[in-house]
Scaffold this motif. Structure first.
Motif, PDB file in Angstrom:
ATOM      1  N   LEU A  71     -18.965  21.994  44.075  1.00  0.00           N
ATOM      2  CA  LEU A  71     -20.309  21.086  44.188  1.00  0.00           C
ATOM      3  C   LEU A  71     -21.914  21.687  44.431  1.00  0.00           C
ATOM      4  CD1 LEU A  71     -18.564  19.056  47.495  1.00  0.00           C
ATOM      5  CD2 LEU A  71     -19.397  18.328  44.375  1.00  0.00           C
ATOM      6  N   LYS A  72     -21.617  23.091  44.531  1.00  0.00           N
ATOM      7  CA  LYS A  72     -22.327  24.191  44.621  1.00  0.00           C
ATOM      8  C   LYS A  72     -23.140  24.462  42.521  1.00  0.00           C
ATOM      9  CE  LYS A  72     -22.183  26.689  48.677  1.00  0.00           C
ATOM     10  NZ  LYS A  72     -22.048  27.479  49.298  1.00  0.00           N
ATOM     11  N   THR A  88     -16.246  23.276  47.370  1.00  0.00           N
ATOM     12  CA  THR A  88     -17.223  24.403  47.459  1.00  0.00           C
ATOM     13  C   THR A  88     -18.365  24.820  46.677  1.00  0.00           C
ATOM     14  OG1 THR A  88     -16.369  23.933  49.991  1.00  0.00           O
ATOM     15  CG2 THR A  88     -19.321  25.527  48.909  1.00  0.00           C
ATOM     16  N   GLN A  89     -17.760  24.974  45.855  1.00  0.00           N
ATOM     17  CA  GLN A  89     -18.437  25.986  44.616  1.00  0.00           C
ATOM     18  C   GLN A  89     -18.489  25.080  43.408  1.00  0.00           C
ATOM     19  OE1 GLN A  89     -15.694  28.826  43.225  1.00  0.00           O
ATOM     20  NE2 GLN A  89     -16.905  29.236  40.876  1.00  0.00           N
ATOM     21  N   ASP A 112     -23.738  18.970  41.585  1.00  0.00           N
ATOM     22  CA  ASP A 112     -24.362  18.693  42.395  1.00  0.00           C
ATOM     23  C   ASP A 112     -24.018  18.439  44.177  1.00  0.00           C
ATOM     24  OD1 ASP A 112     -25.672  16.589  44.305  1.00  0.00           O
ATOM     25  OD2 ASP A 112     -25.131  14.994  42.839  1.00  0.00           O
ATOM     26  N   PRO A 113     -24.704  19.451  44.935  1.00  0.00           N
ATOM     27  CA  PRO A 113     -24.198  19.506  45.989  1.00  0.00           C
ATOM     28  C   PRO A 113     -24.422  17.659  47.306  1.00  0.00           C
ATOM     29  CG  PRO A 113     -26.139  20.957  46.234  1.00  0.00           C
ATOM     30  CD  PRO A 113     -25.993  20.490  45.093  1.00  0.00           C
ATOM     31  N   TYR A 114     -24.367  17.736  46.640  1.00  0.00           N
ATOM     32  CA  TYR A 114     -24.832  15.226  47.112  1.00  0.00           C
ATOM     33  C   TYR A 114     -23.991  14.892  46.574  1.00  0.00           C
ATOM     34  CZ  TYR A 114     -28.194  17.961  49.957  1.00  0.00           C
ATOM     35  OH  TYR A 114     -29.199  18.771  51.168  1.00  0.00           O
ATOM     36  N   ARG A 128     -25.028  22.895  54.424  1.00  0.00           N
ATOM     37  CA  ARG A 128     -25.245  21.355  53.997  1.00  0.00           C
ATOM     38  C   ARG A 128     -25.041  20.912  55.681  1.00  0.00           C
ATOM     39  NH1 ARG A 128     -28.134  21.892  50.168  1.00  0.00           N
ATOM     40  NH2 ARG A 128     -27.625  22.898  48.303  1.00  0.00           N
ATOM     41  N   ASN A 169     -20.225  25.329  54.520  1.00  0.00           N
ATOM     42  CA  ASN A 169     -21.031  24.694  54.588  1.00  0.00           C
ATOM     43  C   ASN A 169     -22.153  24.359  55.506  1.00  0.00           C
ATOM     44  OD1 ASN A 169     -21.078  23.306  51.310  1.00  0.00           O
ATOM     45  ND2 ASN A 169     -18.976  23.363  52.027  1.00  0.00           N
ATOM     46  N   TYR A 211     -22.409  15.649  56.938  1.00  0.00           N
ATOM     47  CA  TYR A 211     -21.835  15.590  54.943  1.00  0.00           C
ATOM     48  C   TYR A 211     -20.422  16.293  55.312  1.00  0.00           C
ATOM     49  CZ  TYR A 211     -22.544  18.458  50.799  1.00  0.00           C
ATOM     50  OH  TYR A 211     -22.203  19.283  50.273  1.00  0.00           O
TER      51      TYR A 211
END
Length: 813
Positions: A418-419, A415-416, A422-424, A451, A448, A458
């Motif tokens: 991606l944040k 999670t960290q 790019d979260p996507y 999201r 998340n 997600y």
């Protein structure tokens, strides 16, 4: 005319091309000039990337389209006629062309790789260039195509849809070698091509040519994943049209010529009559002339596999195996059955050519994995099971022992990452089994929530037992579909998933097989320029990436990074200003662990499919009363040769520079002679210099603010022991010399702004003419007006070069 004054292009136009045409070569059909056949390796620099130099041949001569015979390398007349031969031989070897020529306009040097002549190298006059018929005759001797029927079968053209799509050079090599082998009567053929290099398109062209030549009238294409069969039918094999069918519903229709099948669809070992079990036996053994086995490492290589039964039944057919990873163990062998590959295109070669994406590696080790954990005497797990008293370590995690806090820590790092980037970014998390994949899905969902509120898909578990998850596989691999973003899986997505935009692969799975490891890495190796996918990241929690050091692995990574406990999982050059995961954050995560309940009954799989589960293995589940922390480890890298760099980054860089420049003077000559310093920076990056990490290490050791040294001072300091100056110090030295006094008005303002930009951002931005469109230059005047202030573009370029000379003048530093 003085040839010495002519450029290389003039030599080509006035001497080489006329000589080739005079020998009978058709300029439209048989001659291509300036043939670029690679894309240039993707060089990753922090979050940015650039392309290395593509390989380009001056001339390639063909017998017919996609059948190269010769390479010609041209030089201007200041060079000898044989200069460039080594470069030309390299190109010819890559293109599978047996004949090589070099020329400076005076004549040719001819190198015969085929061994069909009396000498390897000979000098030829301009009027002695060989004719197409002569080179084709010698090619046929080299390729053993002397029989007229064999030769005719090898010349059947490729499929051309008129769109201009052409096979890449390595696909041409694979297709030609296979077709020629079959034309010569070879019955079993093996092709090895890295994941993402277009094996299915290659297979289509092979089948098309063999079908059109009537060497193969009925063809069976076998795969072991339904998605592979459907992708093949709807995409690359579409030109077969009404002649093609997919075998479904255990029904056989013998009126087609091209058959696609899941091997499970025509075999069944569950019992019943022989004909009902194995419906392929409803075909006569001689029905198929050609069988193509996709991903042949997965089943057909094993003596007892269902695929081998099919191949044995249709033993009279020519059989072609396609694989990215031929399986070679004491029990299973692809090459024992198919023979040695007729052609191999490796992952490393694909990365070097720029057709495949390079990758970074983030290694994260937990204390419980490395140091082990022993339960207190009499401890019960969450389901009341007494935990066996022994030491549990990495090999037990998620197999015999489930530490919920470990699952949570893995999910938190994902999670960290991606944040912070790019979260996507499409992400695949490989887990040990289905229940592990479900626990990971839950942990990621809980970490998340914002999201998941945007879209419940997600995070999805995509495993063999879950119909809804499997239904989302097409959306996951579709670049235009945002969701799902994160897929947790076990085995289902290991192979055959064309995830072009996958940017993060997470390994929380015990991987012992090199074959499986290569297949998993292959999920991220595709490049998709339209969606900004040029490289990807591997996040490893179970030491799977130690397989990189295995001699059987052939693809080198860009970077290996092992973050410490309080560091983000993003490599150093990508650290965000406010890392979202800290020691304080871990306390908050610990409190959330109670929400993560395991989805399985004690000691069992919760009804998950056995093929992806843990069988009858007992698992102990331990909740948040056992904490997990990241162990502080060193940063490591892999070099361009694919080997682990165990020396310091400083020593490694010194070695890279020494290979390129024998002395500081040699480096300075190169630095001062190039039009743009970026060329030298990219050359050294291609040699393995990792600029951002080197800058961080050197500046940290010197106690300087981060980002203050540029590439010039890093190299002079690390490789040649020179005291470094920061960019601001270099800029201030130029100002002190009153260098700008000779310029007036807008020209002076521009140069002062360029100097300030250099001090802030480095040398590369000021070398780009587009900088004049940006602040503060746009406030001084329009770009065309600013250039005119220097008397035109040539004057502006000279002024920038002069400014750079002042910046890097060591005598006045």
């Amino acid at each position: 005319m003085n040839k010495k004054t002519l450029s290389e292009r003039d030599i080509c136009t006035q001497f080489i091309t006329p000589a080739v045409v005079a020998a009978g070569w058709d300029l439209q059909r048989q001659v291509r000039e300036e043939v670029t056949f690679t894309q240039g390796r993707v060089i990753v620099r922090g979050r940015l990337h650039t392309r290395g130099q593509a390989r380009r041949a001056d001339y390639v001569l063909y017998h017919q389209a996609n059948l190269p015979l010769a390479v010609i390398e041209a030089k201007d007349n200041s060079h000898g006629p044989g200069e460039g031969m080594q470069q030309a031989l390299d190109y010819a070897e890559a293109l599978d062309a047996p004949f090589v020529f070099t020329s400076n306009g005076d004549g040719f040097v001819f190198h015969d790789r085929s061994g069909t002549g009396t000498q390897v190298e000979t000098h030829l006059g301009l009027d002695q260039f060989p004719s197409p018929a002569e080179l084709w005759r010698r090619y046929c001797l080299w390729a053993d195509l002397t029989d007229a029927d064999v030769r005719a079968r090898a010349q059947v053209p490729y499929y051309d849809d008129g769109s201009g799509r052409a096979p890449r050079y390595y696909q041409v090599n694979a297709i030609n070698r296979t077709v020629e082998a079959v034309a010569r009567g070879q019955r079993r053929v093996l092709l090895v091509m890295a994941t993402g290099t277009g094996k299915t398109y290659t297979a289509f062209q092979i089948i098309w040519r063999l079908w059109k030549s009537r060497q193969a009238r009925r063809i069976l294409f076998l795969a072991d994943r339904n998605i592979l069969v459907d992708q093949t039918r709807n995409n690359d094999f579409k030109p077969f049209g009404a002649a093609m069918t997919k075998i479904t519903g255990r029904r056989i229709d013998t009126s087609y010529e091209i058959y696609l099948s899941l091997y499970q669809a025509i075999t069944d070992n569950t019992g019943g009559a022989e004909e009902d079990k194995n419906i392929y036996k409803r075909f006569s053994p001689e029905f198929f002339d050609l069988i193509v086995v996709d991903e042949c490492h997965r089943g057909s290589a094993a003596e007892d596999s269902a695929w081998r039964d099919i191949l044995a039944y249709f033993g009279s057919a020519t059989q072609i195996g396609l694989t990215a990873t031929p399986k070679e163990t004491k029990d299973v062998s692809s090459t024992h059955y198919f023979g040695e590959p007729v052609y191999t295109y490796s992952l490393r070669q694909g990365i070097d050519d720029g057709f495949l994406a390079p990758y970074k590696v983030v290694r994260i080790d937990f204390d419980r994995d490395l140091q082990g954990w022993r339960p207190p005497k009499g401890m019960l797990d969450k389901h009341g099971e007494p935990i066996e008293d022994r030491i549990y370590n990495l090999r037990d995690m998620d197999r015999q022992l489930v530490l919920e806090m470990r699952t949570l820590a893995v999910a938190a790092k994902i999670t960290q990452f991606l944040k912070s980037s790019d979260p996507y970014a499409k992400t695949i998390v490989f887990c040990d089994d289905i229940d592990h994949a479900e626990r990971m899905r839950q942990a990621l969902v809980n970490l998340n929530p914002e999201r998941v509120r945007e879209n419940r898909k997600y995070v999805m578990r995509i495993t063999g037992d879950d119909a809804e998850g499997k239904a989302e596989l097409d959306n996951f691999i579709n670049p235009e579909s945002r969701y799902p973003v994160i897929a947790t899986t076990s085995k289902l997505m290991t192979t055959g998933v064309d995830a072009q935009t996958c940017k993060l692969i997470v390994l929380d799975q015990h991987i012992q097989s090199m074959t499986e490891f290569k297949q998993i890495i292959g999920r991220g190796t595709r490049i998709n320029e339209d969606y900004g996918k040029f490289w990807f990241t591997i996040m490893d929690f179970k030491k799977a990436t130690e397989l990189f050091a295995d001699p059987a692995f052939d693809g080198d990574s860009v970077q290996i990074y092992e973050p410490k406990d309080d560091e983000p999982p993003v490599p150093p050059e990508e650290i965000p200003p406010d890392p979202p995961f800290s020691k304080g954050g871990e306390d908050a995560l610990t409190g959330a662990a109670a929400d993560l309940e395991p989805p399985f009954e004690k000691g069992g799989q919760g009804g998950f499919a056995a093929d992806e589960g843990q069988g009858g293995r007992k698992k102990y589940v331990v909740g948040d009363n056992v904490t997990v922390h990241i162990v502080a480890e060193r940063v490591q890298y892999y070099g361009p040769d694919g080997k682990l760099i165990t020396e310091s980054l400083r020593d490694y860089t010194r070695g890279c520079v020494a290979k390129q420049y024998a002395s500081m003077d040699a480096f300075l000559r190169r630095w001062n002679s190039v039009e743009q310093k970026k060329a030298v920076i990219d050359e050294l990056a291609a040699q393995g210099v990792i600029w951002e990490a080197l800058q961080e290490e050197v500046e940290g050791k010197l106690g300087q603010p981060q980002g203050g040294l540029d590439a010039f001072d890093l190299i002079c300091h690390v490789a040649f022991d020179q005291p470094p100056l920061t960019r601001r110090e270099r800029a201030e030295n130029v100002r002190k010399r009153n260098y700008f006094a000779k310029y007036q008005g807008a020209a002076r303002q521009v140069l002062e702004a360029l100097l300030a930009k250099y001090a802030d951002s480095g040398i590369e931005p000021i070398e780009d003419l587009k900088i004049l469109q940006l602040p503060p230059f746009d406030r001084i005047g329009a770009p065309i007006e600013l250039v005119k202030a220097f008397g035109g573009k040539a004057g502006y370029v000279r002024a920038v070069a002069d400014l750079e000379a002042q910046l890097y003048d060591l005598r006045q530093a």
